[in-house]
Scaffold this motif. Sequence first.
Motif, PDB file in Angstrom:
ATOM      1  N   ALA A  13       0.862  -1.182   0.000  1.00 28.84           N
ATOM      2  CA  ALA A  13       0.000   0.000   0.000  1.00 28.84           C
ATOM      3  C   ALA A  13       0.897   1.229   0.000  1.00 28.84           C
ATOM      4  N   SER A  14       0.343   2.349  -0.421  1.00 29.90           N
ATOM      5  CA  SER A  14       1.153   3.562  -0.454  1.00 29.90           C
ATOM      6  C   SER A  14       0.392   4.753   0.104  1.00 29.90           C
ATOM      7  N   ALA A  15       1.156   5.794   0.397  1.00 28.87           N
ATOM      8  CA  ALA A  15       0.611   7.038   0.937  1.00 28.87           C
ATOM      9  C   ALA A  15       1.474   8.195   0.425  1.00 28.87           C
ATOM     10  N   PRO A  16       0.888   9.385   0.323  1.00 35.69           N
ATOM     11  CA  PRO A  16       1.619  10.512  -0.258  1.00 35.69           C
ATOM     12  C   PRO A  16       2.634  11.189   0.658  1.00 35.69           C
ATOM     13  N   ASN A  17       2.630  10.867   1.967  1.00 31.22           N
ATOM     14  CA  ASN A  17       3.608  11.502   2.858  1.00 31.22           C
ATOM     15  C   ASN A  17       3.963  10.572   4.012  1.00 31.22           C
ATOM     16  N   GLU A  18       5.052  10.907   4.699  1.00 31.68           N
ATOM     17  CA  GLU A  18       5.572  10.050   5.755  1.00 31.68           C
ATOM     18  C   GLU A  18       4.608   9.913   6.926  1.00 31.68           C
ATOM     19  N   ARG A  19       3.929  10.991   7.263  1.00 30.11           N
ATOM     20  CA  ARG A  19       2.983  10.948   8.385  1.00 30.11           C
ATOM     21  C   ARG A  19       1.857   9.945   8.104  1.00 30.11           C
ATOM     22  N   GLN A  20       1.365   9.942   6.882  1.00 33.40           N
ATOM     23  CA  GLN A  20       0.298   9.008   6.545  1.00 33.40           C
ATOM     24  C   GLN A  20       0.814   7.575   6.476  1.00 33.40           C
ATOM     25  N   VAL A  21       2.046   7.387   5.994  1.00 32.87           N
ATOM     26  CA  VAL A  21       2.651   6.047   6.005  1.00 32.87           C
ATOM     27  C   VAL A  21       2.623   5.510   7.430  1.00 32.87           C
ATOM     28  N   MET A  22       3.069   6.308   8.377  1.00 33.21           N
ATOM     29  CA  MET A  22       3.118   5.860   9.766  1.00 33.21           C
ATOM     30  C   MET A  22       1.718   5.629  10.345  1.00 33.21           C
ATOM     31  N   ALA A  23       0.745   6.453   9.964  1.00 32.82           N
ATOM     32  CA  ALA A  23      -0.628   6.267  10.437  1.00 32.82           C
ATOM     33  C   ALA A  23      -1.199   4.938   9.928  1.00 32.82           C
ATOM     34  N   ILE A  24      -0.895   4.605   8.685  1.00 29.06           N
ATOM     35  CA  ILE A  24      -1.359   3.335   8.113  1.00 29.06           C
ATOM     36  C   ILE A  24      -0.717   2.162   8.846  1.00 29.06           C
ATOM     37  N   VAL A  25       0.589   2.257   9.073  1.00 29.43           N
ATOM     38  CA  VAL A  25       1.305   1.190   9.778  1.00 29.43           C
ATOM     39  C   VAL A  25       0.718   0.990  11.175  1.00 29.43           C
ATOM     40  N   ASP A  26       0.499   2.077  11.893  1.00 34.23           N
ATOM     41  CA  ASP A  26      -0.076   1.983  13.238  1.00 34.23           C
ATOM     42  C   ASP A  26      -1.472   1.351  13.206  1.00 34.23           C
ATOM     43  N   ALA A  27      -2.281   1.737  12.216  1.00 36.63           N
ATOM     44  CA  ALA A  27      -3.642   1.196  12.101  1.00 36.63           C
ATOM     45  C   ALA A  27      -3.617  -0.306  11.812  1.00 36.63           C
TER      46      ALA A  27
END
Length: 134
Positions: free
Chosen positions: A44-58
């Motif tokens: 999966a991908s995300a446009p920024n580092e903060r969202q990458v980390m939010a996805i990982v945490d979720a």
Amino acid sequence: MTVSERAHELAMAAAQAAADKKAQDIVLIDVGEQLAITDVFLVASAPNERQVMAIVDAVEERLLELPEKAKPIRREGERGGRWVLLDYVDMVVHVQHTEEREFYALDRLWKDCPQLPFVDRDLVDAEAAGSAAE
């Protein structure tokens, strides 16, 4: 299909958690025939580092909520937040910044492997609500 029931359960729960955090281009790849070490890659991908980390945490939180809790045996790339890997043995989650996803092209690398179908629950609910309104 070579995916174990457990790997399928993990993959679907993780994919939905990623979708809930607005992950882009969620793909589940059945790599069981090619790799002895895991059954599924979730990419999966995300446009920024903060969202990458939010996805990982979720994803981690959702898999801990399963009846048979799942914790990653390995977590890599967290510091940079550009490509985080979570290894659950039966499934490996790759959450990448959009630029890393395009550059490394895991989807293309594993294109000969079958994909597992995944449909975001929210899209199904939205379509059902739209149909009911007509």
